[in-house]
Motif scaffolding. Structure first.
Motif, PDB file in Angstrom:
ATOM      1  N   GLU A   1       0.842  -1.201   0.000  1.00 27.40           N
ATOM      2  CA  GLU A   1       0.000   0.000   0.000  1.00 27.40           C
ATOM      3  C   GLU A   1       0.874   1.248   0.000  1.00 27.40           C
ATOM      4  O   GLU A   1       1.804   1.390   0.797  1.00 27.40           O
ATOM      5  N   ILE A   2       0.583   2.137  -0.955  1.00 32.87           N
ATOM      6  CA  ILE A   2       1.322   3.390  -1.091  1.00 32.87           C
ATOM      7  C   ILE A   2       0.530   4.499  -0.400  1.00 32.87           C
ATOM      8  O   ILE A   2      -0.659   4.685  -0.684  1.00 32.87           O
ATOM      9  N   GLU A   3       1.163   5.219   0.502  1.00 29.78           N
ATOM     10  CA  GLU A   3       0.474   6.286   1.222  1.00 29.78           C
ATOM     11  C   GLU A   3       0.200   7.443   0.263  1.00 29.78           C
ATOM     12  O   GLU A   3       1.097   8.139  -0.166  1.00 29.78           O
ATOM     13  N   ASP A   4      -1.060   7.574  -0.062  1.00 33.22           N
ATOM     14  CA  ASP A   4      -1.466   8.599  -1.023  1.00 33.22           C
ATOM     15  C   ASP A   4      -2.790   9.214  -0.580  1.00 33.22           C
ATOM     16  O   ASP A   4      -3.691   9.426  -1.379  1.00 33.22           O
ATOM     17  N   GLY A   5      -2.900   9.447   0.725  1.00 33.71           N
ATOM     18  CA  GLY A   5      -4.129  10.021   1.258  1.00 33.71           C
ATOM     19  C   GLY A   5      -5.188   8.994   1.594  1.00 33.71           C
ATOM     20  O   GLY A   5      -6.267   9.336   2.053  1.00 33.71           O
ATOM     21  N   ASN A   6      -4.883   7.714   1.364  1.00 35.13           N
ATOM     22  CA  ASN A   6      -5.826   6.640   1.678  1.00 35.13           C
ATOM     23  C   ASN A   6      -5.052   5.573   2.447  1.00 35.13           C
ATOM     24  O   ASN A   6      -4.683   4.534   1.916  1.00 35.13           O
ATOM     25  N   ASP A   7      -4.772   5.873   3.709  1.00 40.00           N
ATOM     26  CA  ASP A   7      -3.827   5.068   4.468  1.00 40.00           C
ATOM     27  C   ASP A   7      -4.478   3.989   5.324  1.00 40.00           C
ATOM     28  O   ASP A   7      -3.812   3.339   6.115  1.00 40.00           O
ATOM     29  N   HIS A   8      -5.786   3.787   5.180  1.00 36.20           N
ATOM     30  CA  HIS A   8      -6.469   2.811   6.021  1.00 36.20           C
ATOM     31  C   HIS A   8      -7.375   1.902   5.193  1.00 36.20           C
ATOM     32  O   HIS A   8      -8.586   1.884   5.364  1.00 36.20           O
ATOM     33  N   PRO A   9      -6.781   1.125   4.272  1.00 34.63           N
ATOM     34  CA  PRO A   9      -7.609   0.184   3.513  1.00 34.63           C
ATOM     35  C   PRO A   9      -8.078  -0.942   4.415  1.00 34.63           C
ATOM     36  O   PRO A   9      -7.589  -1.132   5.536  1.00 34.63           O
ATOM     37  N   ILE A  10      -9.040  -1.706   3.931  1.00 32.69           N
ATOM     38  CA  ILE A  10      -9.554  -2.852   4.678  1.00 32.69           C
ATOM     39  C   ILE A  10      -9.226  -4.127   3.907  1.00 32.69           C
ATOM     40  O   ILE A  10      -9.331  -4.166   2.673  1.00 32.69           O
ATOM     41  N   VAL A  11      -8.781  -5.140   4.633  1.00 31.78           N
ATOM     42  CA  VAL A  11      -8.487  -6.439   4.047  1.00 31.78           C
ATOM     43  C   VAL A  11      -9.492  -7.441   4.592  1.00 31.78           C
ATOM     44  O   VAL A  11      -9.768  -7.470   5.795  1.00 31.78           O
ATOM     45  N   SER A  12     -10.062  -8.260   3.708  1.00 31.49           N
ATOM     46  CA  SER A  12     -10.992  -9.298   4.154  1.00 31.49           C
ATOM     47  C   SER A  12     -10.508 -10.662   3.689  1.00 31.49           C
ATOM     48  O   SER A  12      -9.909 -10.793   2.618  1.00 31.49           O
ATOM     49  N   PHE A  13     -10.744 -11.665   4.530  1.00 30.81           N
ATOM     50  CA  PHE A  13     -10.438 -13.053   4.220  1.00 30.81           C
ATOM     51  C   PHE A  13     -11.757 -13.804   4.136  1.00 30.81           C
ATOM     52  O   PHE A  13     -12.474 -13.922   5.141  1.00 30.81           O
ATOM     53  N   ASP A  14     -12.090 -14.284   2.950  1.00 30.98           N
ATOM     54  CA  ASP A  14     -13.400 -14.888   2.706  1.00 30.98           C
ATOM     55  C   ASP A  14     -14.471 -13.883   3.125  1.00 30.98           C
ATOM     56  O   ASP A  14     -14.548 -12.817   2.539  1.00 30.98           O
ATOM     57  N   ASN A  15     -15.255 -14.168   4.146  1.00 36.21           N
ATOM     58  CA  ASN A  15     -16.318 -13.235   4.521  1.00 36.21           C
ATOM     59  C   ASN A  15     -16.056 -12.556   5.864  1.00 36.21           C
ATOM     60  O   ASN A  15     -16.971 -12.160   6.567  1.00 36.21           O
ATOM     61  N   GLU A  16     -14.757 -12.410   6.226  1.00 39.78           N
ATOM     62  CA  GLU A  16     -14.408 -11.754   7.477  1.00 39.78           C
ATOM     63  C   GLU A  16     -13.375 -10.659   7.236  1.00 39.78           C
ATOM     64  O   GLU A  16     -12.387 -10.865   6.525  1.00 39.78           O
ATOM     65  N   ALA A  17     -13.576  -9.491   7.831  1.00 42.02           N
ATOM     66  CA  ALA A  17     -12.645  -8.372   7.707  1.00 42.02           C
ATOM     67  C   ALA A  17     -11.511  -8.534   8.713  1.00 42.02           C
ATOM     68  O   ALA A  17     -11.693  -9.098   9.799  1.00 42.02           O
ATOM     69  N   TYR A  18     -10.343  -8.044   8.341  1.00 36.13           N
ATOM     70  CA  TYR A  18      -9.182  -8.108   9.216  1.00 36.13           C
ATOM     71  C   TYR A  18      -9.152  -6.871  10.101  1.00 36.13           C
ATOM     72  O   TYR A  18      -9.114  -5.744   9.605  1.00 36.13           O
ATOM     73  N   PRO A  19      -9.162  -7.035  11.424  1.00 32.64           N
ATOM     74  CA  PRO A  19      -9.282  -5.893  12.326  1.00 32.64           C
ATOM     75  C   PRO A  19      -7.935  -5.235  12.638  1.00 32.64           C
ATOM     76  O   PRO A  19      -7.355  -5.429  13.706  1.00 32.64           O
ATOM     77  N   ILE A  20      -7.416  -4.458  11.715  1.00 25.68           N
ATOM     78  CA  ILE A  20      -6.175  -3.736  11.954  1.00 25.68           C
ATOM     79  C   ILE A  20      -6.306  -2.350  11.321  1.00 25.68           C
ATOM     80  O   ILE A  20      -6.879  -2.194  10.250  1.00 25.68           O
ATOM     81  N   ARG A  21      -5.793  -1.372  12.008  1.00 24.54           N
ATOM     82  CA  ARG A  21      -5.956   0.008  11.542  1.00 24.54           C
ATOM     83  C   ARG A  21      -5.012   0.347  10.384  1.00 24.54           C
ATOM     84  O   ARG A  21      -5.396   0.994   9.418  1.00 24.54           O
ATOM     85  N   LYS A  22      -3.790  -0.122  10.452  1.00 24.51           N
ATOM     86  CA  LYS A  22      -2.787   0.248   9.451  1.00 24.51           C
ATOM     87  C   LYS A  22      -2.307  -0.983   8.702  1.00 24.51           C
ATOM     88  O   LYS A  22      -1.761  -1.916   9.285  1.00 24.51           O
TER      89      LYS A  22
END
Length: 266
Positions: free
Chosen positions: A213-234
């Motif tokens: 991830e390149i810091e370009d004003g959108n520094d908090h993407p969300i990652v999901s595994f199957d049908n669950e989101a990964y709970p991490i801020r950065k």
């Protein structure tokens, strides 16, 4: 049969499901199955409730390599992972008891976020923007820079997961007998200033993929595994590969993956 007579049911408990499962549990006991409350002691893990529940069952029980998975759908549900429904439970028991079953081995992808914990995905991994702004990702294949992506996100799918979010992003449906994974773009930007491949591409089991991830004003993407989101801020990077881990499922004879694809979409 002695090495696979412990059965665990995975489902969201409610009165309707409990009522429908009661006679099935009795039928299993009559056929010398032990119904266990702990999935770790089970040899057969049965999900009840369709593809979403099947994915949860596999994830929550740790992608067991020493157990068989089977899925039961409710009445009228279509499914790619579940060969049985609540009315055909006896067929599942008969298959397991009499060694007449066929076992599928579905490949999965292995993912690591920020050099931390490793996760497996049976369906897909997604990395997406969480704000109204494009996400920028450097894409590496076998540690060599391939492209810089700008858009809403990317989907990395297994062969069985290729029928889901990947397909809605115009990716190809892949035969699960092929050990590979597919990368598809979500609303990429392509103009005189920015350029991506503009189509999905498929990597073989032996290759690795890295999304930085390149810091370009959108520094908090969300990652999901199957049908669950990964709970991490950065999230800085996600690494994807394939090893020999598979999900073994009980299959009805004469009901191939492509039979189910046909029923789902045609």
């Amino acid at each position: 049969m002695s090495n696979r007579n412990n059965m665990f049911f995975y489902y969201h408990k409610d009165d309707e499901i409990e009522e429908k499962l009661a006679p099935l549990i009795e039928l299993a006991k009559e056929n010398n199955f032990n119904i266990v409350e702990d999935d770790e002691s089970a040899n057969v893990i049965v999900s009840v409730g369709g593809d979403g529940m099947f994915l949860q069952a596999v994830r929550q029980t740790g992608f067991r390599q020493d157990a068989l998975y089977a899925g039961l759908t409710r009445e009228g549900e279509s499914s790619l992972y579940c060969d049985f429904n609540l009315d055909s439970f006896d067929e599942l028991l008969h298959s397991v008891l009499h060694d007449e079953m066929e076992v599928r081995k579905f490949p999965v992808i292995k993912t690591t976020v920020n050099d931390g914990r490793t996760f497996y995905c049976l369906n897909e991994l997604t990395i997406r923007s969480t704000i109204v702004k494009t996400i920028v990702l450097d894409v590496y294949i076998d540690d060599q820079h391939f492209e810089t992506f700008r858009g809403d996100g990317m989907v990395v799918s297994t062969p069985t997961g290729s029928t889901g979010y990947n397909k809605s992003n115009k990716g190809a449906i892949v035969d699960p007998l092929i050990p590979c994974y597919q990368i598809s773009e979500i609303s990429s930007m392509n103009n005189n200033n920015f350029r991506t491949l503009g189509s999905s591409f498929i990597l073989s089991k032996g290759r690795t993929l890295k999304l930085v991830e390149i810091e370009d004003g959108n520094d908090h993407p969300i990652v999901s595994f199957d049908n669950e989101a990964y709970p991490i801020r950065k999230i800085d990077k996600v690494e994807i590969s394939m090893d020999d881990t598979v999900v073994k499922t009980v299959k009805l004879k004469n009901n191939s993956y492509w039979n189910r694809v046909q029923r789902m979409f045609l």
